[in-house]
Write an enzyme that holds these catalytic residues in place. Sequence first.
Site, PDB file in Angstrom:
ATOM      1  N   GLU A  13      27.184  56.272  29.423  1.00 21.35           N
ATOM      2  CA  GLU A  13      26.708  55.826  28.104  1.00 21.35           C
ATOM      3  C   GLU A  13      26.727  54.306  27.983  1.00 21.35           C
ATOM      4  O   GLU A  13      25.883  53.712  27.333  1.00 21.35           O
ATOM      5  CB  GLU A  13      27.568  56.446  26.995  1.00 21.35           C
ATOM      6  CG  GLU A  13      27.106  56.066  25.611  1.00 21.35           C
ATOM      7  CD  GLU A  13      27.624  57.005  24.532  1.00 21.35           C
ATOM      8  OE1 GLU A  13      27.758  56.546  23.398  1.00 21.35           O
ATOM      9  OE2 GLU A  13      27.877  58.194  24.812  1.00 21.35           O
ATOM     10  N   LYS A  14      27.738  53.696  28.647  1.00 28.42           N
ATOM     11  CA  LYS A  14      27.906  52.239  28.547  1.00 28.42           C
ATOM     12  C   LYS A  14      28.296  51.691  29.906  1.00 28.42           C
ATOM     13  O   LYS A  14      28.829  52.413  30.753  1.00 28.42           O
ATOM     14  CB  LYS A  14      29.021  51.903  27.552  1.00 28.42           C
ATOM     15  CG  LYS A  14      28.794  52.355  26.128  1.00 28.42           C
ATOM     16  CD  LYS A  14      29.894  51.787  25.232  1.00 28.42           C
ATOM     17  CE  LYS A  14      29.874  52.438  23.865  1.00 28.42           C
ATOM     18  NZ  LYS A  14      30.591  53.703  23.813  1.00 28.42           N
ATOM     19  N   ASP A  54      29.161  59.954  26.602  1.00 23.49           N
ATOM     20  CA  ASP A  54      30.438  60.216  25.931  1.00 23.49           C
ATOM     21  C   ASP A  54      30.521  61.688  25.520  1.00 23.49           C
ATOM     22  O   ASP A  54      29.496  62.321  25.246  1.00 23.49           O
ATOM     23  CB  ASP A  54      30.582  59.328  24.687  1.00 23.49           C
ATOM     24  CG  ASP A  54      30.983  57.900  25.044  1.00 23.49           C
ATOM     25  OD1 ASP A  54      31.271  57.652  26.232  1.00 23.49           O
ATOM     26  OD2 ASP A  54      31.012  57.040  24.144  1.00 23.49           O
ATOM     27  N   ASP A 107      30.656  63.703  23.085  1.00 28.31           N
ATOM     28  CA  ASP A 107      30.401  64.156  21.717  1.00 28.31           C
ATOM     29  C   ASP A 107      28.900  64.366  21.569  1.00 28.31           C
ATOM     30  O   ASP A 107      28.139  64.144  22.502  1.00 28.31           O
ATOM     31  CB  ASP A 107      30.936  63.149  20.676  1.00 28.31           C
ATOM     32  CG  ASP A 107      30.334  61.758  20.845  1.00 28.31           C
ATOM     33  OD1 ASP A 107      29.319  61.618  21.566  1.00 28.31           O
ATOM     34  OD2 ASP A 107      30.873  60.808  20.261  1.00 28.31           O
ATOM     35  N   TYR A 153      39.519  59.016  24.859  1.00 28.09           N
ATOM     36  CA  TYR A 153      38.279  58.833  24.096  1.00 28.09           C
ATOM     37  C   TYR A 153      38.546  58.796  22.585  1.00 28.09           C
ATOM     38  O   TYR A 153      39.092  59.749  22.023  1.00 28.09           O
ATOM     39  CB  TYR A 153      37.310  59.975  24.424  1.00 28.09           C
ATOM     40  CG  TYR A 153      35.992  59.860  23.717  1.00 28.09           C
ATOM     41  CD1 TYR A 153      35.110  58.833  24.018  1.00 28.09           C
ATOM     42  CD2 TYR A 153      35.626  60.772  22.734  1.00 28.09           C
ATOM     43  CE1 TYR A 153      33.897  58.722  23.367  1.00 28.09           C
ATOM     44  CE2 TYR A 153      34.413  60.681  22.076  1.00 28.09           C
ATOM     45  CZ  TYR A 153      33.553  59.651  22.399  1.00 28.09           C
ATOM     46  OH  TYR A 153      32.357  59.544  21.740  1.00 28.09           O
ATOM     47  N   ARG A 206      36.492  58.474  19.736  1.00 32.47           N
ATOM     48  CA  ARG A 206      35.620  59.001  18.668  1.00 32.47           C
ATOM     49  C   ARG A 206      35.754  60.514  18.541  1.00 32.47           C
ATOM     50  O   ARG A 206      34.790  61.213  18.240  1.00 32.47           O
ATOM     51  CB  ARG A 206      34.163  58.599  18.938  1.00 32.47           C
ATOM     52  CG  ARG A 206      33.944  57.095  18.870  1.00 32.47           C
ATOM     53  CD  ARG A 206      32.539  56.714  19.285  1.00 32.47           C
ATOM     54  NE  ARG A 206      32.376  55.267  19.285  1.00 32.47           N
ATOM     55  CZ  ARG A 206      31.489  54.598  18.534  1.00 32.47           C
ATOM     56  NH1 ARG A 206      30.704  55.252  17.716  1.00 32.47           N
ATOM     57  NH2 ARG A 206      31.426  53.287  18.590  1.00 32.47           N
TER      58      ARG A 206
END
Length: 630
Positions: free
Chosen positions: A13-14, A109, A111, A334, A336
């Site tokens: 994701e990043k 990520d 989610d 993680y 979030r």
Amino acid sequence: MQSNQSYRLFIAEKPSLARAIADVLPKPHQKGNGFIKAGNGDIVSWCIGHLLEQATPEVYDQRYKKWQVNDLPIVPEKWILMPKSNTAKQFNILVDLIKSADQIVHAGDPDREGQLLVDEVLNYCKLPDTKRKSIQRCLISDLNASAVEKSLQQLRSNQEFIPLSTSALARARADWLYGINMSRVCTIVGQKSGYRGILSIGRVQTPILGLVVRRDIDIEQFVPKPFYEVYAVLETEHNEKFKAKWQPSEACAPYQDEEGRVLVKALAENVCQRIINQTGTVEKVSNKKKELAPPLPFNLSALQIEMAKKNGLSAQDVLDICQALYEKHKLITYPRSDCRFLPQEHIEQVNGVKSAIENNCPELKTAIDNADFTLRSKTWNDKKVEAHHAIIPTLRKARMENLTENEKAVYQVIATQYLAQFYPAYKYAELQIDVDIVGGKFISKTNQMLDEGWKVLFRSKNYQNDNDNPNNESSGVLTKLVKKGESVQCVDTELLSKETQPPKPFTDATLLSAMTGIARFVKDPEIKKILRETDGLGTEATRAGIIELLFKRQFLTRQGKTIRSTPVGRNLILSLPEMMSMPDMTAHWEMQLDEISKKEFSYQQFMHQLNVSLLSLVGQLKNSRLKIGN
């Protein structure tokens, strides 16, 4: 990148997650333009958040450049996603890598947002069916090497996560449809009344603004009312004293408010006169031993609420700090997460986490020494853990001088909550004595701590829990407990004169709490009934941003630690149809989005209901008047 060699492509994701994945792949590494190549030929590349965004209305039709009420609602027949201009270079690199990769591993990520933002790039590439179905999913919630390695050994089929992605897609499209159409119609109607700004409307932000506006109005319109409480001071046969509170009978109802408070002083005075020097009889004695389990480890909202209370940090502050602790320092899992449970397999890491906390937080040495690491709280529950688990410390040991004071504070709070899982329950005795005095009922309630248990960890921050001493309406501890049928003497009375208090303005902590437990503010009894513990406005990842957006749009303002509505914010809410500013509709949508992710509701049903309500709202608003003022 052009390559004839077959390779496995990891899409993170990043960049920070990509580096963590590359670190556990075979050396030597070769850094390319927008990717890292491992010694075995595997390639790791990355998104930079969402690389694609929803097209603006004018992309669908040039006439939408001009905001006209007759064009509304705008509902695309075929949705268009476009590469973001500021990340187009990385997008093109990633598309080339995807097309030439032999095997793809989705490492967004864990989610629904992380699922969608990689899936939408993969879908954009229009991969052949066989290649699309062979995509694997890697769930990483801890950026330390051992945890990443373990995740790479537990790859799953990305097909399993289609419902999660569909849920995120429905949310994104619902936000676009609602935000674009409602903002346009409200702005156009507002301009007719002389307002020159843009009136931004959102399916989540507007009900949140509504919560604050209604609370502010309740405070301003509040008229304090005096009320009265009567206490009997009772003496036992052993000459010990305790107090008991009068419980008004049904005959007193005309003199009480809806919460049962006595509003007429003469009635309370009459009770005092009737019971003084009278003999009462103990009708019931209840002495129950109760236990309170340790609080579960944090999810993001619970942590944000805790840090707002403890350190006055905003939701966005806490999210930013957590991202740094996760990505930069690799000290927490993680952040979030919406889950407060841990998988059974984590029990194997308990000693490692304990050792890391001991190194990173010397202040918690006593807490660690007194913990019993053989205890298992209710947090260990595989059935409650889906894509990610609660936020806890990782196995990483670090030099804490590299952290800011706020980062240290957040880490210590997370670590303390984790250690609480290895402490016994808080134990207390709940004593209730019911006394009859000349036909009137009086109750004495008190709690007595038997074992401090996990609460010893929270002494330093004056931790208080609603269950510590519920309904404590007595003073005086009886060394010799009274028995049913025993006589007591009313030796004195106390008449307390009080005033009803207005509701308190929202703070960061209470507004977040309202967003996560929105059922309390829902009017529709049917929706209230079906909303579950997981209800809420927005998601763990979006709540902080939505609150900040309302400040940016100047709909909300801060007064010290409190959050208040501005005149523009207030006038907007008061001008809108009630359903747009109440949480009922969007709380119901959030519940349906959750059901889509569990395959209990369909995307088509959700979008059909949304389009029907959009048509109705646009029709209502077209002919209304929005008196906003400048």
